[in-house]
Design a protein around this motif. Structure first.
Motif, PDB file in Angstrom:
ATOM      1  N   GLY A  54      39.476  38.986  48.076  1.00 31.57           N
ATOM      2  CA  GLY A  54      38.829  39.881  49.029  1.00 31.57           C
ATOM      3  C   GLY A  54      39.104  41.344  48.741  1.00 31.57           C
ATOM      4  N   VAL A  55      40.351  41.670  48.408  1.00 36.02           N
ATOM      5  CA  VAL A  55      40.688  43.084  48.180  1.00 36.02           C
ATOM      6  C   VAL A  55      40.086  43.580  46.869  1.00 36.02           C
ATOM      7  CG1 VAL A  55      42.904  42.850  46.947  1.00 36.02           C
ATOM      8  CG2 VAL A  55      42.541  44.758  48.507  1.00 36.02           C
ATOM      9  N   TYR A  56      40.006  42.707  45.858  1.00 39.03           N
ATOM     10  CA  TYR A  56      39.348  43.117  44.615  1.00 39.03           C
ATOM     11  C   TYR A  56      37.844  43.282  44.822  1.00 39.03           C
ATOM     12  CZ  TYR A  56      43.368  42.761  41.492  1.00 39.03           C
ATOM     13  OH  TYR A  56      44.566  42.980  40.849  1.00 39.03           O
ATOM     14  N   ALA A  57      37.250  42.391  45.604  1.00 39.87           N
ATOM     15  CA  ALA A  57      35.823  42.516  45.901  1.00 39.87           C
ATOM     16  C   ALA A  57      35.541  43.818  46.652  1.00 39.87           C
ATOM     17  CB  ALA A  57      35.352  41.319  46.722  1.00 39.87           C
ATOM     18  N   LEU A 111      40.076  40.753  38.539  1.00 39.49           N
ATOM     19  CA  LEU A 111      39.732  39.581  39.360  1.00 39.49           C
ATOM     20  C   LEU A 111      39.508  38.356  38.478  1.00 39.49           C
ATOM     21  CD1 LEU A 111      39.080  38.311  42.075  1.00 39.49           C
ATOM     22  CD2 LEU A 111      36.743  39.200  41.869  1.00 39.49           C
ATOM     23  N   ALA A 112      38.811  38.551  37.359  1.00 40.56           N
ATOM     24  CA  ALA A 112      38.572  37.437  36.442  1.00 40.56           C
ATOM     25  C   ALA A 112      39.887  36.917  35.863  1.00 40.56           C
ATOM     26  CB  ALA A 112      37.635  37.881  35.323  1.00 40.56           C
ATOM     27  N   MET A 113      40.759  37.835  35.480  1.00 38.82           N
ATOM     28  CA  MET A 113      42.066  37.438  34.937  1.00 38.82           C
ATOM     29  C   MET A 113      42.874  36.663  35.972  1.00 38.82           C
ATOM     30  SD  MET A 113      43.040  40.986  32.957  1.00 38.82           S
ATOM     31  CE  MET A 113      44.725  40.489  32.595  1.00 38.82           C
ATOM     32  N   LEU A 114      42.806  37.104  37.218  1.00 42.51           N
ATOM     33  CA  LEU A 114      43.533  36.435  38.294  1.00 42.51           C
ATOM     34  C   LEU A 114      43.094  34.980  38.424  1.00 42.51           C
ATOM     35  CD1 LEU A 114      45.428  36.701  40.844  1.00 42.51           C
ATOM     36  CD2 LEU A 114      43.318  37.156  42.122  1.00 42.51           C
ATOM     37  N   TRP A 115      41.799  34.746  38.452  1.00 45.23           N
ATOM     38  CA  TRP A 115      41.296  33.389  38.669  1.00 45.23           C
ATOM     39  C   TRP A 115      41.501  32.505  37.444  1.00 45.23           C
ATOM     40  CZ3 TRP A 115      40.159  30.517  42.686  1.00 45.23           C
ATOM     41  CH2 TRP A 115      39.989  31.158  43.919  1.00 45.23           C
ATOM     42  N   VAL A 116      41.325  33.068  36.261  1.00 45.67           N
ATOM     43  CA  VAL A 116      41.580  32.278  35.048  1.00 45.67           C
ATOM     44  C   VAL A 116      43.041  31.849  35.001  1.00 45.67           C
ATOM     45  CG1 VAL A 116      41.718  32.385  32.528  1.00 45.67           C
ATOM     46  CG2 VAL A 116      39.702  33.284  33.698  1.00 45.67           C
ATOM     47  N   SER A 143      36.150  52.138  37.189  1.00 41.50           N
ATOM     48  CA  SER A 143      36.821  51.450  38.284  1.00 41.50           C
ATOM     49  C   SER A 143      36.234  50.070  38.545  1.00 41.50           C
ATOM     50  CB  SER A 143      36.742  52.305  39.556  1.00 41.50           C
ATOM     51  OG  SER A 143      37.359  51.638  40.627  1.00 41.50           O
ATOM     52  N   SER A 144      34.915  49.982  38.578  1.00 42.81           N
ATOM     53  CA  SER A 144      34.286  48.688  38.865  1.00 42.81           C
ATOM     54  C   SER A 144      34.569  47.679  37.761  1.00 42.81           C
ATOM     55  CB  SER A 144      32.779  48.854  39.061  1.00 42.81           C
ATOM     56  OG  SER A 144      32.185  49.465  37.930  1.00 42.81           O
ATOM     57  N   LEU A 145      34.485  48.105  36.491  1.00 43.00           N
ATOM     58  CA  LEU A 145      34.757  47.200  35.379  1.00 43.00           C
ATOM     59  C   LEU A 145      36.217  46.750  35.375  1.00 43.00           C
ATOM     60  CD1 LEU A 145      32.743  48.756  32.401  1.00 43.00           C
ATOM     61  CD2 LEU A 145      32.205  46.701  33.728  1.00 43.00           C
ATOM     62  N   ALA A 146      37.132  47.669  35.668  1.00 40.51           N
ATOM     63  CA  ALA A 146      38.551  47.322  35.692  1.00 40.51           C
ATOM     64  C   ALA A 146      38.846  46.274  36.759  1.00 40.51           C
ATOM     65  CB  ALA A 146      39.395  48.569  35.930  1.00 40.51           C
ATOM     66  N   HIS A 147      38.260  46.438  37.934  1.00 41.86           N
ATOM     67  CA  HIS A 147      38.534  45.489  39.010  1.00 41.86           C
ATOM     68  C   HIS A 147      37.852  44.147  38.776  1.00 41.86           C
ATOM     69  CE1 HIS A 147      39.760  49.177  41.312  1.00 41.86           C
ATOM     70  NE2 HIS A 147      40.742  48.340  41.595  1.00 41.86           N
ATOM     71  N   VAL A 148      36.681  44.155  38.149  1.00 46.62           N
ATOM     72  CA  VAL A 148      36.049  42.888  37.764  1.00 46.62           C
ATOM     73  C   VAL A 148      36.942  42.151  36.769  1.00 46.62           C
ATOM     74  CG1 VAL A 148      34.126  41.847  36.494  1.00 46.62           C
ATOM     75  CG2 VAL A 148      33.677  43.581  38.235  1.00 46.62           C
ATOM     76  N   LEU A 149      37.487  42.900  35.809  1.00 38.43           N
ATOM     77  CA  LEU A 149      38.379  42.308  34.811  1.00 38.43           C
ATOM     78  C   LEU A 149      39.634  41.742  35.464  1.00 38.43           C
ATOM     79  CD1 LEU A 149      39.249  41.770  31.873  1.00 38.43           C
ATOM     80  CD2 LEU A 149      40.171  44.102  31.829  1.00 38.43           C
TER      81      LEU A 149
END
Length: 236
Positions: free
Chosen positions: A167-170, A196-201, A188-194
């Motif tokens: 939620g906070v990354y979104a 979030l993806a790293m977190l879930w992987v 900023s948007s690309l960094a947070h997408v990255l």
């Protein structure tokens, strides 16, 4: 570690006090040296925001850890979360930011990026407060420390933390796309997408019945926490 050697012997036997490479008296000397030293360094330039941050963090750290009546807040989920939240989300973000403004001759004020940093780190601090006890759940149960993981179970705490971080990354991605300017928006948007993806992987590799696996993921969350400081300057 000084006040929970028995717990660490069960769950983290590699730590200095748990494995006997350092005794309690040595540990106390190190702790006092670091505490006094940090206050002395902070007092050298004398900055009110910096000193409030240092003294407040030290006081809350004592309340959180020291095993005497009225303290040892880590035994109580709400107090433990409040303590970590106050230091990581409020004192550190506001104190250091206002100190930087004062040191550079600016008027001290809470800007939009500072407010955003406080909000982001508030959620992250609560996640850390909840998650940190998952690897120690067996030791905490044995020593009757009623952490949130002991009360509701580590699996439930794990998934709640994952939802909070998602939620906070979104929210950060949304803010970046809607409120940031030019290249700051992209970075900023690309960094947070990255992130979030790293977190879930990384979360897919966690074995919840393995303390070492959960602890490894907990340390990964800390890495993402500190990586956020590289991105916060772009949230403007």
């Amino acid at each position: 570690q000084v006040h929970e050697v028995d717990v660490k012997k069960i769950k983290k036997p590699y730590l200095p006090l748990a494995n006997g490479s350092m005794d309690v008296e040595e540990a106390k000397k190190v702790a006092w040296t670091c505490a006094v030293g940090s206050l002395w360094i902070g007092a050298w330039p004398w900055s009110t925001p910096l000193m409030i941050t240092l003294m407040g963090s030290l006081a809350l750290g004592v309340l959180y850890s020291v095993d005497v009546k009225g303290m040892r807040w880590k035994k109580h989920p709400a107090l433990a979360a409040t303590c970590i939240f106050a230091v990581r989300a409020v004192l550190v973000q506001l104190g250091f930011s206002l100190h930087a403004q004062l040191a550079t001759g600016q008027a001290m004020r809470i800007t939009r990026p500072i407010a955003l940093a406080v909000g982001f780190m508030a959620v992250y601090s609560l996640v850390i407060a909840f998650f940190k006890d998952i690897p120690d759940v067996r030791g905490d149960e044995k020593n009757t420390i009623r952490t949130l993981s002991v009360r509701v179970g580590p699996r439930r705490v794990f998934y709640v933390c994952m939802m909070m971080l998602t939620g906070v990354y979104a929210a950060a991605i949304g803010y970046s796309l809607l409120a940031c300017d030019g290249n700051f928006r992209i970075a900023s948007s690309l960094a947070h997408v990255l992130f979030l993806a790293m977190l879930w992987v990384r979360s897919k590799e966690v074995i919840l019945d393995s303390s070492s696996s959960v602890y490894s993921f907990y340390m990964f969350i800390w890495k993402l926490f500190y990586a956020e400081y590289l991105v916060l300057p772009f949230l403007r």
